[in-house]
Design a protein around this motif. Structure first.
Motif, PDB file in Angstrom:
ATOM      1  N   ALA A 224       3.467  10.309  -7.064  1.00 48.88           N
ATOM      2  CA  ALA A 224       4.361  10.720  -8.156  1.00 48.88           C
ATOM      3  C   ALA A 224       3.556  11.015  -9.414  1.00 48.88           C
ATOM      4  CB  ALA A 224       5.401   9.631  -8.421  1.00 48.88           C
ATOM      5  N   ARG A 225       2.580  10.180  -9.709  1.00 45.53           N
ATOM      6  CA  ARG A 225       1.727  10.403 -10.884  1.00 45.53           C
ATOM      7  C   ARG A 225       0.924  11.695 -10.737  1.00 45.53           C
ATOM      8  NH1 ARG A 225       1.048  10.231 -16.122  1.00 45.53           N
ATOM      9  NH2 ARG A 225      -1.098   9.961 -16.701  1.00 45.53           N
ATOM     10  N   ASN A 226       0.393  11.934  -9.539  1.00 47.01           N
ATOM     11  CA  ASN A 226      -0.365  13.151  -9.268  1.00 47.01           C
ATOM     12  C   ASN A 226       0.511  14.393  -9.454  1.00 47.01           C
ATOM     13  OD1 ASN A 226      -2.715  14.566  -8.453  1.00 47.01           O
ATOM     14  ND2 ASN A 226      -1.833  14.803  -6.416  1.00 47.01           N
ATOM     15  N   GLU A 227       1.739  14.340  -8.937  1.00 48.31           N
ATOM     16  CA  GLU A 227       2.658  15.462  -9.097  1.00 48.31           C
ATOM     17  C   GLU A 227       2.939  15.714 -10.577  1.00 48.31           C
ATOM     18  OE1 GLU A 227       7.114  17.017  -7.844  1.00 48.31           O
ATOM     19  OE2 GLU A 227       6.594  14.919  -7.538  1.00 48.31           O
ATOM     20  N   TYR A 228       3.124  14.643 -11.331  1.00 47.92           N
ATOM     21  CA  TYR A 228       3.394  14.769 -12.759  1.00 47.92           C
ATOM     22  C   TYR A 228       2.217  15.434 -13.470  1.00 47.92           C
ATOM     23  CZ  TYR A 228       4.331  13.565 -17.604  1.00 47.92           C
ATOM     24  OH  TYR A 228       4.543  13.630 -18.962  1.00 47.92           O
ATOM     25  N   LEU A 229       0.995  14.991 -13.156  1.00 45.01           N
ATOM     26  CA  LEU A 229      -0.187  15.557 -13.802  1.00 45.01           C
ATOM     27  C   LEU A 229      -0.397  17.024 -13.415  1.00 45.01           C
ATOM     28  CD1 LEU A 229      -2.616  12.513 -13.528  1.00 45.01           C
ATOM     29  CD2 LEU A 229      -1.479  13.384 -15.590  1.00 45.01           C
ATOM     30  N   GLU A 230      -0.151  17.346 -12.138  1.00 40.79           N
ATOM     31  CA  GLU A 230      -0.251  18.735 -11.704  1.00 40.79           C
ATOM     32  C   GLU A 230       0.753  19.598 -12.459  1.00 40.79           C
ATOM     33  OE1 GLU A 230       0.333  18.731  -7.491  1.00 40.79           O
ATOM     34  OE2 GLU A 230      -1.721  18.092  -7.073  1.00 40.79           O
ATOM     35  N   MET A 231       1.969  19.099 -12.589  1.00 37.49           N
ATOM     36  CA  MET A 231       3.018  19.826 -13.298  1.00 37.49           C
ATOM     37  C   MET A 231       2.639  20.007 -14.768  1.00 37.49           C
ATOM     38  SD  MET A 231       6.942  18.617 -13.846  1.00 37.49           S
ATOM     39  CE  MET A 231       6.371  17.227 -14.803  1.00 37.49           C
ATOM     40  N   GLU A 232       2.137  18.949 -15.369  1.00 35.18           N
ATOM     41  CA  GLU A 232       1.734  18.986 -16.770  1.00 35.18           C
ATOM     42  C   GLU A 232       0.628  20.021 -16.996  1.00 35.18           C
ATOM     43  OE1 GLU A 232       1.129  15.154 -19.008  1.00 35.18           O
ATOM     44  OE2 GLU A 232      -0.949  15.820 -18.809  1.00 35.18           O
ATOM     45  N   ASN A 233      -0.371  20.025 -16.114  1.00 34.71           N
ATOM     46  CA  ASN A 233      -1.468  20.991 -16.230  1.00 34.71           C
ATOM     47  C   ASN A 233      -0.995  22.416 -15.986  1.00 34.71           C
ATOM     48  OD1 ASN A 233      -3.480  19.169 -16.935  1.00 34.71           O
ATOM     49  ND2 ASN A 233      -3.946  18.689 -14.813  1.00 34.71           N
TER      50      ASN A 233
ATOM     51  N   LEU B 167       0.825  -1.207   0.000  1.00 38.89           N
ATOM     52  CA  LEU B 167       0.000   0.000   0.000  1.00 38.89           C
ATOM     53  C   LEU B 167       0.861   1.260   0.000  1.00 38.89           C
ATOM     54  CD1 LEU B 167      -2.856  -1.050   2.450  1.00 38.89           C
ATOM     55  CD2 LEU B 167      -3.012  -0.732  -0.027  1.00 38.89           C
ATOM     56  N   LYS B 168       1.935   1.250   0.786  1.00 34.84           N
ATOM     57  CA  LYS B 168       2.847   2.397   0.797  1.00 34.84           C
ATOM     58  C   LYS B 168       3.462   2.616  -0.581  1.00 34.84           C
ATOM     59  CE  LYS B 168       4.265   2.408   5.645  1.00 34.84           C
ATOM     60  NZ  LYS B 168       5.379   2.205   6.588  1.00 34.84           N
ATOM     61  N   LEU B 169       3.852   1.532  -1.225  1.00 37.56           N
ATOM     62  CA  LEU B 169       4.429   1.612  -2.561  1.00 37.56           C
ATOM     63  C   LEU B 169       3.403   2.148  -3.557  1.00 37.56           C
ATOM     64  CD1 LEU B 169       7.022   0.974  -4.152  1.00 37.56           C
ATOM     65  CD2 LEU B 169       6.094  -1.301  -4.567  1.00 37.56           C
ATOM     66  N   ARG B 170       2.171   1.698  -3.455  1.00 35.77           N
ATOM     67  CA  ARG B 170       1.101   2.163  -4.339  1.00 35.77           C
ATOM     68  C   ARG B 170       0.838   3.653  -4.120  1.00 35.77           C
ATOM     69  NH1 ARG B 170      -1.431   2.351  -8.874  1.00 35.77           N
ATOM     70  NH2 ARG B 170      -3.669   2.468  -8.757  1.00 35.77           N
ATOM     71  N   ILE B 171       0.802   4.080  -2.865  1.00 34.98           N
ATOM     72  CA  ILE B 171       0.584   5.495  -2.546  1.00 34.98           C
ATOM     73  C   ILE B 171       1.718   6.344  -3.109  1.00 34.98           C
ATOM     74  CG2 ILE B 171       0.563   7.174  -0.646  1.00 34.98           C
ATOM     75  CD1 ILE B 171      -1.034   5.054   0.965  1.00 34.98           C
ATOM     76  N   LYS B 172       2.936   5.862  -2.948  1.00 34.06           N
ATOM     77  CA  LYS B 172       4.090   6.601  -3.474  1.00 34.06           C
ATOM     78  C   LYS B 172       3.983   6.758  -4.992  1.00 34.06           C
ATOM     79  CE  LYS B 172       9.117   6.676  -3.185  1.00 34.06           C
ATOM     80  NZ  LYS B 172      10.307   6.009  -2.676  1.00 34.06           N
TER      81      LYS B 172
END
Length: 136
Positions: A71-80, A62-67
């Protein structure tokens, strides 16, 4: 392993190993002590070793999945944020003219300064094949 075996064969003469291999006494002593206590496996370097997914317990998974999701969320925020900064509709495709390159460069610099996004990640988000940056 060779140094340990040499030292053991020579009746734990650490000085011979030091002279032959050019290593320090504490290092040879530590290797021999580890080997005699726990065998060859004790000499393996496991620093930075990641467990295979099947060895992880549920909490570690679960910790690995959250991490990964963070990371994906940060990437999408950066992209937007980059898309907004350069004033493009993420759903449209563009041909990158020189003026467009300059706009993107400036936007990358500003986002790096304002939000601390890594420049390399910002640039790679523009080069990613799933992003609409070229005419089709």
């Amino acid at each position: 392993m060779e140094i340990v075996q040499f030292t053991i064969v020579n009746d734990l003469d650490y000085q011979k190993a030091i002279d032959k291999y050019g290593v320090s006494y504490p290092q040879v002593y530590a290797w021999v002590r580890k080997y005699t206590a726990r065998g060859q496996e004790a000499l393996q370097d496991h620093r930075g070793r990641k467990k295979p997914l099947e060895e992880l317990d549920e909490q570690e998974r679960l910790k690995l999945r959250i991490k990964g999701l963070e990371a994906r969320n940060e990437y999408l925020e950066m992209e937007n944020a980059l898309a907004k900064k350069v004033g493009r509709d993420p759903a449209k495709k563009y041909t990158l003219t020189l003026a467009r390159h300059v706009d993107i460069y400036q936007a990358i610099q500003e986002l790096h300064a304002e939000k601390g996004y890594a420049i390399t990640k910002l640039v790679s988000s523009q080069e990613s094949p799933d992003l609409p940056t070229t005419s089709g």
